[in-house]
Structures are given as C-alpha cells and as structure tokens.
Design an enzyme around this catalytic site. Structure first.
Site, mmCIF file in Angstrom:
data_model
loop_
_atom_site.group_PDB
_atom_site.id
_atom_site.type_symbol
_atom_site.label_atom_id
_atom_site.label_comp_id
_atom_site.label_asym_id
_atom_site.label_seq_id
_atom_site.Cartn_x
_atom_site.Cartn_y
_atom_site.Cartn_z
ATOM 1 N N ASP A 96 5.197 2.312 7.541
ATOM 2 C CA ASP A 96 3.881 1.377 7.652
ATOM 3 C C ASP A 96 3.206 1.899 8.817
ATOM 4 O O ASP A 96 4.153 1.767 9.909
ATOM 5 C CB ASP A 96 3.897 0.215 7.382
ATOM 6 C CG ASP A 96 2.700 -0.530 7.315
ATOM 7 O OD1 ASP A 96 2.338 -0.855 5.982
ATOM 8 O OD2 ASP A 96 1.778 -0.839 7.944
ATOM 9 N N TYR B 258 -0.994 -9.296 -3.517
ATOM 10 C CA TYR B 258 -1.919 -9.298 -4.519
ATOM 11 C C TYR B 258 -3.032 -10.297 -3.776
ATOM 12 O O TYR B 258 -2.619 -11.425 -3.274
ATOM 13 C CB TYR B 258 -1.642 -9.994 -5.754
ATOM 14 C CG TYR B 258 -2.583 -9.819 -6.825
ATOM 15 C CD1 TYR B 258 -3.117 -8.381 -7.137
ATOM 16 C CD2 TYR B 258 -3.605 -10.860 -6.849
ATOM 17 C CE1 TYR B 258 -4.021 -8.656 -8.108
ATOM 18 C CE2 TYR B 258 -4.613 -10.822 -7.959
ATOM 19 C CZ TYR B 258 -4.970 -9.726 -8.336
ATOM 20 O OH TYR B 258 -6.113 -9.455 -9.328
ATOM 21 N N GLU C 298 1.008 12.695 7.725
ATOM 22 C CA GLU C 298 2.226 12.157 8.064
ATOM 23 C C GLU C 298 3.518 12.705 7.373
ATOM 24 O O GLU C 298 4.359 11.882 7.051
ATOM 25 C CB GLU C 298 2.243 10.491 7.426
ATOM 26 C CG GLU C 298 0.924 9.901 8.161
ATOM 27 C CD GLU C 298 0.646 8.535 7.938
ATOM 28 O OE1 GLU C 298 1.846 7.754 7.950
ATOM 29 O OE2 GLU C 298 -0.377 7.867 7.418
ATOM 30 N N LEU D 173 -0.938 1.730 -6.264
ATOM 31 C CA LEU D 173 0.312 0.897 -6.255
ATOM 32 C C LEU D 173 1.094 1.383 -5.104
ATOM 33 O O LEU D 173 1.461 2.375 -5.209
ATOM 34 C CB LEU D 173 0.816 0.854 -7.726
ATOM 35 C CG LEU D 173 2.200 -0.312 -7.911
ATOM 36 C CD1 LEU D 173 1.511 -1.685 -7.971
ATOM 37 C CD2 LEU D 173 3.160 0.092 -8.860
ATOM 38 N N HIS D 174 1.768 0.274 -4.393
ATOM 39 C CA HIS D 174 2.600 0.619 -3.161
ATOM 40 C C HIS D 174 3.313 -0.760 -3.126
ATOM 41 O O HIS D 174 3.028 -1.856 -3.329
ATOM 42 C CB HIS D 174 1.992 1.037 -2.118
ATOM 43 C CG HIS D 174 0.851 -0.101 -1.433
ATOM 44 N ND1 HIS D 174 -0.598 0.127 -2.192
ATOM 45 C CD2 HIS D 174 0.958 -0.986 -0.860
ATOM 46 C CE1 HIS D 174 -1.298 -1.068 -1.425
ATOM 47 N NE2 HIS D 174 -0.545 -1.703 -0.532
ATOM 48 N N VAL D 175 4.561 -0.529 -2.629
ATOM 49 C CA VAL D 175 5.455 -1.544 -2.451
ATOM 50 C C VAL D 175 5.770 -1.830 -0.832
ATOM 51 O O VAL D 175 6.145 -0.847 -0.394
ATOM 52 C CB VAL D 175 6.804 -1.397 -3.101
ATOM 53 C CG1 VAL D 175 7.785 -2.561 -2.808
ATOM 54 C CG2 VAL D 175 6.467 -1.307 -4.783
ATOM 55 N N HIS D 176 5.731 -2.981 -0.475
ATOM 56 C CA HIS D 176 6.050 -3.139 1.110
ATOM 57 C C HIS D 176 7.755 -3.672 1.425
ATOM 58 O O HIS D 176 8.230 -4.275 0.478
ATOM 59 C CB HIS D 176 5.305 -4.382 1.884
ATOM 60 C CG HIS D 176 3.923 -4.249 1.391
ATOM 61 N ND1 HIS D 176 3.044 -4.158 2.686
ATOM 62 C CD2 HIS D 176 3.049 -4.329 0.243
ATOM 63 C CE1 HIS D 176 1.686 -3.834 2.221
ATOM 64 N NE2 HIS D 176 1.671 -4.129 0.731
ATOM 65 N N TRP E 253 -6.283 8.309 2.318
ATOM 66 C CA TRP E 253 -5.214 8.306 3.359
ATOM 67 C C TRP E 253 -3.766 8.290 2.459
ATOM 68 O O TRP E 253 -2.742 9.111 2.649
ATOM 69 C CB TRP E 253 -5.215 7.304 4.254
ATOM 70 C CG TRP E 253 -4.865 5.793 3.724
ATOM 71 C CD1 TRP E 253 -5.934 4.779 3.342
ATOM 72 C CD2 TRP E 253 -3.730 5.109 3.399
ATOM 73 N NE1 TRP E 253 -5.388 3.789 3.008
ATOM 74 C CE2 TRP E 253 -3.967 3.746 2.694
ATOM 75 C CE3 TRP E 253 -2.301 5.600 3.757
ATOM 76 C CZ2 TRP E 253 -2.919 2.728 2.769
ATOM 77 C CZ3 TRP E 253 -1.462 4.443 3.512
ATOM 78 C CH2 TRP E 253 -1.822 3.321 2.823
ATOM 79 N N PRO F 141 -4.118 -6.455 -2.856
ATOM 80 C CA PRO F 141 -3.978 -5.370 -1.753
ATOM 81 C C PRO F 141 -5.409 -5.035 -1.460
ATOM 82 O O PRO F 141 -6.456 -5.257 -1.684
ATOM 83 C CB PRO F 141 -3.235 -4.374 -2.563
ATOM 84 C CG PRO F 141 -3.937 -4.186 -3.909
ATOM 85 C CD PRO F 141 -4.111 -5.934 -4.215
HETATM 86 P P1 M7G Z 1 -2.201 -3.329 1.588
HETATM 87 O O1 M7G Z 1 -1.565 -4.652 0.939
HETATM 88 O O2 M7G Z 1 -2.878 -2.566 0.450
HETATM 89 O O3 M7G Z 1 -3.137 -3.933 2.356
HETATM 90 O O4 M7G Z 1 -1.133 -2.748 2.031
HETATM 91 P P2 M7G Z 1 -2.961 -4.688 3.798
HETATM 92 O O5 M7G Z 1 -3.350 -3.779 4.936
HETATM 93 O O6 M7G Z 1 -4.187 -5.623 3.783
HETATM 94 O O7 M7G Z 1 -1.653 -5.179 3.863
HETATM 95 C C1 M7G Z 1 -1.174 -1.393 2.677
HETATM 96 C C2 M7G Z 1 -0.516 -1.052 3.727
HETATM 97 O O8 M7G Z 1 -0.560 0.333 3.984
HETATM 98 C C3 M7G Z 1 -0.728 -1.875 5.009
HETATM 99 O O9 M7G Z 1 0.765 -2.594 5.410
HETATM 100 C C4 M7G Z 1 -1.073 -0.834 5.960
HETATM 101 O O10 M7G Z 1 -0.554 -1.352 7.380
HETATM 102 C C5 M7G Z 1 -0.489 0.253 5.726
HETATM 103 N N1 M7G Z 1 -1.339 1.296 6.121
HETATM 104 C C6 M7G Z 1 -2.802 1.563 6.065
HETATM 105 N N2 M7G Z 1 -3.148 2.675 6.220
HETATM 106 C C7 M7G Z 1 -4.549 3.188 6.350
HETATM 107 C C8 M7G Z 1 -2.197 3.603 6.503
HETATM 108 C C9 M7G Z 1 -1.782 4.925 7.007
HETATM 109 O O11 M7G Z 1 -2.741 5.647 7.242
HETATM 110 N N3 M7G Z 1 -0.592 5.314 7.271
HETATM 111 C C10 M7G Z 1 0.357 4.411 6.881
HETATM 112 N N4 M7G Z 1 1.794 5.026 7.125
HETATM 113 N N5 M7G Z 1 0.287 3.257 6.375
HETATM 114 C C11 M7G Z 1 -0.903 2.679 6.323
#
Ligand code: M7G
Length: 286
Positions: free
Chosen positions: A154, A218, A134, A225-228, A124, A220
């Site tokens: 998100d 951490y 998206e 790598l991604h930032v919230h 994804w 994840p």
């Molecule tokens: P994470 O810290 O890897 O995992 O963050 P977590 O889900 O346990 O927090 C991944 C982030 O990506 C999360 O905030 C998810 O809600 C978001 N996310 C996951 N998916 C599968 C998708 C998606 O398909 N599209 C979008 N836009 N966000 C997603």
C-alpha cells in the site's frame, strides 16, 4: 497527520517550509505528512547522534526530554495527491462524523446510485493491474482473470519496518465494487487472496498469517474490490469496527448464505460535509 493545501501553483512546492500561491493556474493539492515508526536498529544511533537534548520535567525516577535529531534520522513520509479533486479535499479534511446503518435496500436505493454518479477514479488500480505503474513493487500475482489478484505494498507503507506493514490485494476481475457485491461465486477468489496472499507475505516479510489483519473496508474509497493486509500489532487507519470486515468472517458468512452481503445492514461513518450523508438525510434514513 494530514493537511490539505488549497490553491497552490504548479508544480507542488515541497520541503520548502511554505506553500505559496501564484497568480493564475491554481490547483488544489493534498499533502500528507507522516512521522514513520522508528527502526529498531537505529535506536542506539538515534540516542548517540541527537543534536540537542532539553530536559522538560523531572520527578523522582521519571523525566521527559525534547530530543532533536539529525535530518537523516528524522524522515517525514510525504504523500502528495496533485491535482486533487474536490472529493480528495473532502476525504482528508477533518469534520464531525456520523454513523449510518445501511440496509440492503438503502444500498440499492441510495448508496449505489450515488457511487455510480460520483466515486473516485480507479485509474491507479488499472495501472497496477496492467503493469503501467508500480510494476516493480508487485510482491505476488495470481494472473487468473477471474480468481486472480495482484499483491502490492500500500502506498501508506514505506517497507522499511514491519511494525506498520500494509499491503493490498487487488483482484483482476473488474466490476466487483465492494463487499456488497460479493456472493458465494466469489469464494474461490477470496480463498486465493487469503491463502496465497498470506503465504507470499510470510515468504517475503516473515510474518505469519496469525500476525496479520486481513480485511475489507466498507465503504471503501475506491470501488474495485481489494483486500487490506496489515500487521496485527499496527492500528492502521481504517481498521476500526465501523469500517473493517475480516476476510475470514466474510468468507464464512458467504458460505452460510450466498446473498448475505446483499441483505445484511452495514454500518459506516460519514463526515458532516460528505454528500452521501445528505443523500441518506434526504431519504429520511439519517
Ligand atoms: P480503500 O478502502 O478503498 O480506501 O483502500 P482508503 O484510502 O479510504 O482506505 C484503498 C487502499 O489503497 C488504501 O489503503 C490506500 O492507501 C491505497 N492506495 C491508494 N492509492 C491511490 C494507491 C496507489 O496509487 N498505489 C498504492 N500502492 N496504494 C494506493
């Protein structure tokens, strides 16, 4: 609130009040139901248009009611993962949790081999970076393959109100799994995410940098790598001290010591049935 539906027939049945199981071809799904925050402009309408108001208790100047709303004001955000893997079921089922303190050595010996053998697919993420999914939702992009990123809402946020604003910045560069991989080499990327991501959110949504919580998870769930970016006033799931690491702190630590995240112990919570807990127990570390 989320729940897990096991053994449903294709396609997932939603909005019918029941999920039935058909014979043969059964596949698991995760269905997450969430009450979304009120929109301020709807409050008057909501109080006027209610279909019923039942007094529950009254005491002096205090009273509580059950207020029933017409369907258009009573939306439930529904997220479906279908077909769901065993790992998705584990992620969303409620279980007792334990705190693990992972040293740099533990990461190399226990966690890394484990995540290399079984982490969630990040297809994804690649779909977003390659504009295969998206694409129309992208808020901002820095296209540089090394120091660039895509900023996108998100999927936990419906973009209808700022109270629960939630975006993620996904870096273009592949192979950076998590916080643990970061060194000072990644500082230009992190500075771009911090600076340009903050500016893009202010421009589009009007929230200033000082009104945002910008952090890594951490562990994840997805090792790219991604930032919230969440509204500071929102207690987003996963912003607790054992999971969230502020981007500004991470940059500061990397400026002090390029190897900081290869060396420092990092704590995280694992659920009782998570295989990673078993790995740590077998290594005598939990
Ligand atoms: P994470 O810290 O890897 O995992 O963050 P977590 O889900 O346990 O927090 C991944 C982030 O990506 C999360 O905030 C998810 O809600 C978001 N996310 C996951 N998916 C599968 C998708 C998606 O398909 N599209 C979008 N836009 N966000 C997603």
């Amino acid at each position: 609130m989320g729940f897990v539906v096991q053994g449903i027939s294709k396609p997932p049945l939603l909005g019918k009040g029941a999920v039935s199981s058909a014979s043969g071809d059964e596949t698991d799904a995760v269905v997450i139901l969430e009450k979304i925050p009120f929109q301020e402009e709807n409050i008057t309408e909501l109080l006027k248009k209610h279909t019923a108001l039942h007094l529950q208790m009254s005491n002096d100047i205090y009273s509580t009611y059950r207020l029933l709303l017409p369907p258009e004001l009573n939306e439930i955000k529904t997220t479906v993962v279908y077909p769901a893997t065993e790992k998705h079921l584990q992620k969303y089922l409620c279980r007792a949790v334990y705190l693990i303190r992972e040293t740099g050595e533990d990461y190399k010996n226990v966690t890394l081999p484990f995540i290399e053998s079984q982490s969630f697919s990040i297809q994804w993420v690649y779909n977003i970076l390659e504009k295969k999914a998206e694409a129309d939702r992208i808020i901002y992009e820095n296209p540089d393959p090394i120091n660039g990123f895509v900023l996108i809402p998100d999927f936990k946020w419906n973009q209808k109100q700022l109270d629960d604003l939630y975006l993620i910045a996904i870096c273009h560069r592949r192979g950076i799994k998590s916080l643990r991989d970061l060194t000072d080499e990644h500082l230009p990327l992190l500075r771009n995410i911090s600076q340009e991501g903050g500016e893009a959110i202010q421009k589009r949504f009007g929230l200033m940098k000082t009104q945002l919580r910008v952090y890594f998870h951490y562990q994840p769930s997805y090792y790219h790598l991604h930032v919230h970016f969440t509204a500071l006033s929102y207690d987003a799931p996963g912003c607790s001290v054992e999971r969230a690491h502020l981007l500004s702190d991470v940059m500061y630590n990397l400026e002090l010591d390029s190897q900081y995240y290869q060396k420092c112990p990092l704590a995280f919570a694992v659920r009782a049935d998570e295989p990673l807990l078993k790995e740590f127990q077998e290594a005598g570390k939990a």
